[in-house]
Motif scaffolding. Structure first.
Motif, short mmCIF file in Angstrom:
data_model
loop_
_atom_site.label_atom_id
_atom_site.label_comp_id
_atom_site.label_asym_id
_atom_site.label_seq_id
_atom_site.Cartn_x
_atom_site.Cartn_y
_atom_site.Cartn_z
N ALA A 1 0.85 -0.97 -0.34
CA ALA A 1 0.05 -0.03 -0.04
C ALA A 1 0.85 1.29 -0.20
CB ALA A 1 -0.99 0.05 1.36
N GLY A 2 0.88 2.51 -0.83
CA GLY A 2 1.16 3.70 -1.23
C GLY A 2 2.56 4.12 -1.53
N GLN B 1 1.92 3.25 -7.56
CA GLN B 1 0.54 3.07 -7.16
C GLN B 1 -0.03 4.21 -7.07
OE1 GLN B 1 0.51 0.55 -3.37
NE2 GLN B 1 -0.40 -0.89 -4.46
N GLU B 2 0.29 4.66 -6.67
CA GLU B 2 -0.02 6.06 -7.18
C GLU B 2 -0.21 6.83 -8.23
OE1 GLU B 2 2.56 8.85 -4.27
OE2 GLU B 2 2.33 7.51 -2.68
N GLY C 1 -6.15 3.98 -4.90
CA GLY C 1 -5.66 4.79 -4.50
C GLY C 1 -5.68 3.38 -2.87
N THR C 2 -4.90 2.96 -2.74
CA THR C 2 -4.62 1.75 -1.43
C THR C 2 -3.93 2.96 -0.37
OG1 THR C 2 -2.86 0.93 -2.65
CG2 THR C 2 -4.76 0.15 -3.20
N THR C 3 -4.19 2.79 1.26
CA THR C 3 -3.65 2.66 2.18
C THR C 3 -3.06 2.10 2.55
OG1 THR C 3 -5.14 3.13 3.11
CG2 THR C 3 -5.14 5.62 1.74
N ALA C 4 -1.67 2.16 3.61
CA ALA C 4 -1.55 1.26 4.22
C ALA C 4 -2.38 1.41 5.17
CB ALA C 4 -0.01 1.85 5.04
N GLN C 5 -2.80 2.73 6.36
CA GLN C 5 -4.11 2.04 6.55
C GLN C 5 -5.31 1.12 6.70
OE1 GLN C 5 -2.98 3.37 10.12
NE2 GLN C 5 -5.38 2.46 11.14
N ALA C 6 -5.73 1.56 5.39
CA ALA C 6 -5.95 0.64 5.31
C ALA C 6 -6.20 -1.55 5.39
CB ALA C 6 -7.31 0.95 3.83
N ASN D 1 3.04 -0.77 6.90
CA ASN D 1 3.66 1.27 6.72
C ASN D 1 4.87 0.54 5.81
OD1 ASN D 1 1.38 2.50 8.18
ND2 ASN D 1 3.08 2.41 9.94
N TYR E 1 -4.04 -4.78 -3.31
CA TYR E 1 -3.69 -4.98 -2.73
C TYR E 1 -2.09 -5.43 -3.49
CZ TYR E 1 -6.04 -2.88 1.01
OH TYR E 1 -7.14 -1.92 2.26
#
Length: 763
Positions: A330-331, A335-336, A341-346, A369, A398
């Motif tokens: 993620a991140g 990917q960006e 739109g993936t996030t480490a928190q998700a 993270n 992911y």
């Protein structure tokens, strides 16, 4: 002995001459002693009274436990001698076991000795054979000491016809196998073909003419095995660890060629060469294991300025990472750029929820993270990675595809790790950690030729890939050994757990098999053939008692999670088919059986491989039936009797109940979707399925810095654990998020390397 290590790598593997023949010491000779159970059968012609000189002459049977099951032998003895040894029955793997089962009896007779050196690559088969002969001799009233040994028994005078002879034997893949091509084997699989040139008394040249196995596995075997045969004048040389099947194919083919030349094969059955030399090395960080996590640790540490030595018991680098095809992240920058739109928190929240709260949240969040930066690092170092597709469903959202194969690891070592001063010692197995004043200061190891190695270091990173290759640890942690070894776990025998426990590390609460969803069998090689895909179809399944036990569609909707977990409860199971199913699968595949009305469901469940016609199914079923692993009958009653259920009525009741529910169109028992509730009639088949594993998950307890923890939850100074050997990231059942194991391996290895560098900077 000069340093045996890898100096550099070519695009196809190791540069010839730079790869030392250094590695895991073989099991060696195994004394079959009083711990082995005796055989109660009376010998043919054996008297009830023991002869004063030794054994009771006659013929006796004995049984021992090989790799796959019982090995039974018939042994004829005189008062003080072995006179004949015949294999009565066995179910050991062809080729892999052939030299052990053919040559060891001849060697025992020549040496008049039971305690002979085991055959490398067939250690368990050899041990089972030794046990069987020991038990037969015991039945004759004797033991090893009853024999009058002939130490010169293998020193025979050969009288071969000079010339070049050809032998053939299959290596890793057999005809009709579909699995090898996924990893780079040839589309058309051929046996390993070996030319052996001899004069009247010796082997002068051995050359592998044809080998269609996976290049990165076969290359080190082709490089080392032929020259070792010539040098040692033996077909019982050490196999290349991690390329055992190809090595066994070469050795068996060479044996057959020698026999064609008229060789007395006993003369080429010399014990494996061993030395008593030692090797002292020094570095900042010693990394045990060169798979995904060990490689990333080496990359991170060498680029941080540390001097690194990597020890690996296999004959090639990369471990099971060769077979991995992606990493969840993620991140990452890619990917960006792709608009994903993936996030480490998700990612963290999803994994933690899937773990049921059992994962170490601090470790899990750290890995989530750092997953994006890890992908960035891989791309910066030559990995070709594709981002997730926009709109991918949650379990694939992911996943960044890395592709299978060895080249990605070759690039990391050739272009970075070795150029930064890193050293790699292959076929070198770590045997101990050295501590002084409460911190790690060294690693002890042994090479395949017996050379002892001591590495003085300031920190050690352990990443040896779990314990799937250790029956004793599977029994200890999983309470059974009834798992099909896919072949990825052979060198992963829990070395890391043993090393860390020896210096006081504690183990985590979540330790489990890393199971796979397709069909496997302990006797038949289903995993290389199309028959394995019948597990994806949701057909009737029954447990060892004959009872239906699960919603079979879990094998499609959540195959590596709920699907595998349900199977593990029962240890093994049977899939039931009827003739209409078999015919449809052969002609149209699983999708065709359902008239292609469920293809989109199968596709999203990532079982699209089962949509193709299962053209080899009839042959696979015939092979399974000939090996007692499948059965055919004209009624459920006959099928239950053929399988051998303790109470056949339980299966008959389950079968009738299932047909009743299919007629209703509603699964009132386990809630399987109506579209998959098709009734059975006519000729029936049942196939036994065992659970395949690609390894294990969990082991040594670590914190979020990947430091091994002692029983007081305190970090052991200088000891780090990465990859599948560590506990805290995984939970049971396995995550539905794709490529979670690779995510942890790559990311934990990179962080362990960075954190170890921080630690040694404080010393």
């Amino acid at each position: 002995m000069k340093t045996n290590h890898m100096g550099c790598l070519s695009r196809r593997g190791f540069v010839k001459g730079s790869l030392g023949v250094a590695g895991l010491v073989a099991a060696g000779s195994v004394a079959a002693s009083a711990t082995l159970s005796g055989c109660s059968s009376e010998g043919q012609g054996g008297s009830a009274k023991k002869s004063a000189a030794g054994m009771n002459p006659g013929t006796y049977e004995g049984t021992g436990t090989g790799k796959r099951g019982d090995i039974t032998v018939s042994v004829t003895v005189g008062e003080r001698a072995l006179e004949d040894i015949q294999i009565v029955s066995h179910i050991e793997s062809p080729v892999m076991s052939d030299n052990a089962l053919e040559i060891l009896p001849k060697k025992m007779l020549a040496l008049q000795k039971i305690d002979v050196d085991t055959v490398s690559g067939a250690t368990l088969t050899s041990m089972g054979l030794i046990e069987a002969v020991t038990n037969a001799v015991k039945a004759a009233g004797g033991s090893e000491s009853s024999l009058e040994p002939n130490e010169e028994g293998t020193q025979v005078e050969q009288s071969m016809t000079p010339g070049t002879y050809t032998g053939q034997a299959y290596g890793c893949w057999y005809p009709n196998s579909i699995e090898g091509t996924r990893f780079g084997a040839a589309e058309v699989l051929e046996p390993v073909k070996v030319d052996v040139t001899v004069d009247a008394g010796s082997i002068t040249k051995v050359e592998v003419v044809t080998c269609t196995d996976v290049p990165q596995f076969k290359d080190p075997a082709i490089e080392r095995i032929p020259s070792a045969i010539v040098e040692q004048q033996s077909v019982l040389v050490d196999v290349v660890t991690g390329a055992t099947c190809t090595s066994a194919g070469i050795l068996r083919a060479a044996t057959l060629a020698l026999e064609e030349a008229g060789a007395n094969i006993v003369g080429f059955a010399k014990d494996k060469q061993r030395v008593s030399e030692s090797l002292d090395l020094e570095c900042d960080i010693c990394i045990v294991g060169g798979g995904c996590s060990g490689t990333m640790a080496a990359l991170a540490a060498t680029e941080s300025g540390a001097k690194v030595i990597v020890l690996d018991k296999a004959g090639r680098i990369g471990g099971k990472g060769f077979c991995s095809s992606g990493i969840s992240a993620a991140g990452a920058k890619m990917q960006e750029e792709a608009g994903v739109g993936t996030t480490a928190q998700a990612l963290y929240e999803s994994l933690f929820e899937q773990s049921g709260g059992r994962a170490n949240a601090l470790l899990l969040k750290t890995i989530a993270n750092e997953s994006g930066p890890t992908v960035d690092c891989l791309i910066d170092h030559g990995f070709e990675i594709e981002p997730p597709k926009k709109g991918a469903k949650w379990d694939e959202a992911y996943m960044c595809a890395t592709g299978k194969g060895q080249e990605k690891f070759d690039i990391l070592y050739n272009d970075y790790i070795l150029k930064n001063g890193g050293e790699v010692y292959l076929e070198t197995a770590a045997t101990g950690l050295v501590m002084e004043d409460g911190r790690i200061v060294g690693v002890e190891a042994v090479q395949q030729n017996g050379t002892s190695v001591k590495v003085s270091c300031k920190a050690a990173i352990v990443g040896t890939g779990g314990f799937g290759g250790s029956n004793s640890l599977l029994e200890r942690f999983c309470h059974t050994t009834n798992f099909y070894d896919r072949g990825l776990t052979t060198t992963c025998s829990g070395d890391g757990i043993s090393l860390c426990e020896s210096v006081g590390a504690q183990l985590g609460p979540e330790i489990m098999p890393h199971m796979q969803e397709y069909g496997a069998n302990m006797i038949c090689n289903f995993t290389a053939n199309l028959i394995k895909y019948i597990t994806y179809a949701g057909f009737l399944q029954v447990n060892p008692q004959g009872k239906r036990f699960v919603n079979e569609s879990y094998a499609i909707s959540d195959p590596m999670g709920y699907g595998c977990a349900a199977l593990r409860v029962h240890g093994y199971y049977y899939i039931v088919l009827d003739q209409s199913i078999v015919d449809a699968l052969i002609e149209k595949g699983v999708g065709g059986y359902y008239n292609n009305e469920m293809d989109s469901y199968f596709d999203t469940a990532v079982v699209e491989r089962a949509l193709v016609p299962l053209t080899t199914l009839e042959a696979d079923l015939e092979d399974a039936m000939s090996n007692g692993q499948a059965w055919k009958a004209e009624s459920p009653e006959e099928l239950a009797e053929a399988i051998g259920f303790a109470d056949p009525s339980l299966f008959v009741d389950a079968y009738n109940r299932y047909n009743e529910l299919c007629a209703k169109g509603v699964d009132e028992d386990f809630s399987k979707m109506p579209q998959m509730m098709n009734g059975y009639s006519g000729t029936l088949y049942a196939v036994r399925m065992d659970i395949p594993i690609m390894g294990t998950l969990g082991g040594v307890k670590v914190n979020e810095r990947l430091e091994a923890l002692d029983k007081n939850e305190t970090a052991i100074p200088g000891l780090y654990v990465s990859g599948q050997e560590g506990s805290g990231f995984y939970s049971y059942p396995y995550y539905a998020t794709k490529c979670s194991t690779s995510t942890y391996a790559y990311t934990s290895g990179r962080l362990a390397g960075l954190n170890a560098c921080e630690y040694i900077a404080t010393l």
